[in-house]
Design a protein around this motif. Structure first.
Motif, PDB file in Angstrom:
ATOM      1  N   GLY A 105       0.859  -1.271  -0.001  1.00 58.08           N
ATOM      2  CA  GLY A 105       0.010   0.123  -0.021  1.00 58.08           C
ATOM      3  C   GLY A 105       0.843   1.188  -0.055  1.00 58.08           C
ATOM      4  O   GLY A 105       1.872   1.407  -0.610  1.00 58.08           O
ATOM      5  N   SER A 107       2.552   2.738   2.488  1.00 57.64           N
ATOM      6  CA  SER A 107       3.767   2.751   3.278  1.00 57.64           C
ATOM      7  C   SER A 107       4.986   2.594   2.326  1.00 57.64           C
ATOM      8  O   SER A 107       6.184   3.197   2.786  1.00 57.64           O
ATOM      9  CB  SER A 107       3.487   1.564   4.125  1.00 57.64           C
ATOM     10  OG  SER A 107       3.695   0.342   3.626  1.00 57.64           O
ATOM     11  N   GLY A 178      -3.693   4.672   4.997  1.00 59.58           N
ATOM     12  CA  GLY A 178      -3.516   3.170   4.909  1.00 59.58           C
ATOM     13  C   GLY A 178      -4.085   2.381   5.833  1.00 59.58           C
ATOM     14  O   GLY A 178      -4.401   1.282   5.879  1.00 59.58           O
TER      15      GLY A 178
END
Length: 184
Positions: A105, A107, A178
């Motif tokens: 994602g 990150s 997130g």
């Protein structure tokens, strides 16, 4: 003895720059090259932190604190050296704790942003250190454009504080986005 610090500091700088490149490659690619970079990344980061600690300790043992703290440039160099070492040590901890999940994602892009900030920190630290020993660079001119007169200023200029605040807000926002996607 000063030569030992000058030689030693190039090891963490090289390892941290390669780490930043590895992070960028891994963020852009999940293929064999990206996987290889990800396997090497913890090694680069941990070795960079260890060599950085050695170089830092050499620096503070060679030049007395009274000497380093007597000029704004010396204080700023110590400040940014402390930040750089701490920053990349924390980046190593983040990568070790989160493992492969760090590339899922948003990150992955946080890692790229963190690597970019780290590169800037190390660049400024190295520039200040170079200026202290008489090796001047154009990075010093760029830092002046940002409002930081490296020979006389001992503080973080307002523009830099605004950039830090903006990046912090963006990182917190990315974390919430997130987290929301992970819980959905």
């Amino acid at each position: 003895m000063a030569a030992y610090h000058v030689v030693m500091i190039h090891f963490p700088i090289a390892l941290w720059m390669v780490s930043a490149l590895a992070i960028l490659i891994r963020a852009l690619s999940a293929g064999p090259l990206g996987q290889a970079m990800d396997r090497a990344l913890p090694v680069f980061l941990v070795l960079g932190a260890l060599f950085g600690a050695v170089a830092f300790l050499l620096g503070i043992s060679i030049w007395p604190w009274e000497t380093l703290s007597s000029t704004p440039m010396g204080r700023n160099h110590m400040l940014t050296a402390s930040w750089s070492l701490t920053y990349f040590t924390l980046l190593a901890v983040i990568r070790l704790v989160h493992g492969d999940r760090i590339w899922e994602g948003l990150s992955r892009w946080v890692m790229v942003l963190l690597a970019g900030i780290g590169v800037a920190l190390v660049g400024i630290t190295g520039t200040l250190g170079g200026h202290l020993v008489g090796n001047y660079t154009e990075v010093g001119q760029f830092v002046r454009i940002l409002g930081w007169e490296i020979y006389t200023t001992y503080y973080v200029p307002n523009l830099t504080l605004l950039i830090i605040a903006a990046v912090s807000v963006v990182l917190v926002g990315i974390a919430f986005v997130g987290r929301g996607r992970a819980n959905a």
